[in-house]
Design a protein around this motif. Structure first.
Motif, PDB file in Angstrom:
ATOM      1  N   HIS A   4       0.846  -1.186   0.000  1.00 23.09           N
ATOM      2  CA  HIS A   4       0.000   0.000   0.000  1.00 23.09           C
ATOM      3  C   HIS A   4       0.880   1.234   0.000  1.00 23.09           C
ATOM      4  CE1 HIS A   4      -3.681  -2.202   0.863  1.00 23.09           C
ATOM      5  NE2 HIS A   4      -3.005  -2.894   1.761  1.00 23.09           N
ATOM      6  N   ARG A   5       0.336   2.286  -0.556  1.00 19.16           N
ATOM      7  CA  ARG A   5       1.039   3.558  -0.522  1.00 19.16           C
ATOM      8  C   ARG A   5       0.539   4.369   0.665  1.00 19.16           C
ATOM      9  NH1 ARG A   5      -0.239   6.221  -5.848  1.00 19.16           N
ATOM     10  NH2 ARG A   5       0.437   7.965  -4.599  1.00 19.16           N
ATOM     11  N   GLU A  20       8.752   4.185   7.445  1.00 15.19           N
ATOM     12  CA  GLU A  20       9.549   4.555   6.278  1.00 15.19           C
ATOM     13  C   GLU A  20       9.678   3.406   5.285  1.00 15.19           C
ATOM     14  OE1 GLU A  20      13.955   3.775   8.179  1.00 15.19           O
ATOM     15  OE2 GLU A  20      13.010   5.718   8.441  1.00 15.19           O
ATOM     16  N   HIS A  21       9.394   2.179   5.760  1.00 10.41           N
ATOM     17  CA  HIS A  21       9.505   1.005   4.901  1.00 10.41           C
ATOM     18  C   HIS A  21       8.176   0.574   4.293  1.00 10.41           C
ATOM     19  CE1 HIS A  21      13.562   0.612   6.396  1.00 10.41           C
ATOM     20  NE2 HIS A  21      13.097   0.642   7.629  1.00 10.41           N
TER      21      HIS A  21
END
Length: 102
Positions: A4-5, A20-21
């Motif tokens: 997912h973004r 952040e990952h």
């Protein structure tokens, strides 16, 4: 696993953790999420100051006295209506750590 973004409007902020990952979706069994770093009553700077003061106080005593002092303080319950609970928690954590590792 589907990627997912972070800017996806379908991401639910109360169950998704954005790192952040990527995004991690917590399972319902992980609720309620307890994160000690998010303890609303804890001021991390005052906690650290109390911790450091405990170690400084103990460092100025002979080891037998330091162990007795730490044990005596921890034997009493913490004050219930403490105006600076973060400092007190840090101080007591320092005493506990000293006893645990001495």
């Amino acid at each position: 696993m589907t990627a997912h973004r972070a800017d996806d409007p379908h991401v639910l902020p109360e169950i998704d953790i954005v790192t952040e990952h990527g995004i991690v979706t917590r399972l319902p069994t992980s609720f309620p999420l307890y994160d000690p770093e998010r303890d609303a009553d804890l001021d991390p700077d005052r906690f650290q100051q109390g911790f450091d003061e405990a170690l400084t106080d103990l460092d100025h005593m002979p080891s037998a006295w330091a162990r007795h002092y730490a044990a005596s303080i921890l034997d009493k319950p913490a004050p219930r209506h403490d105006s600076d609970r973060s400092h007190t928690r840090g101080y007591r954590a320092g005493l506990y750590g000293f006893l645990r590792h001495s």
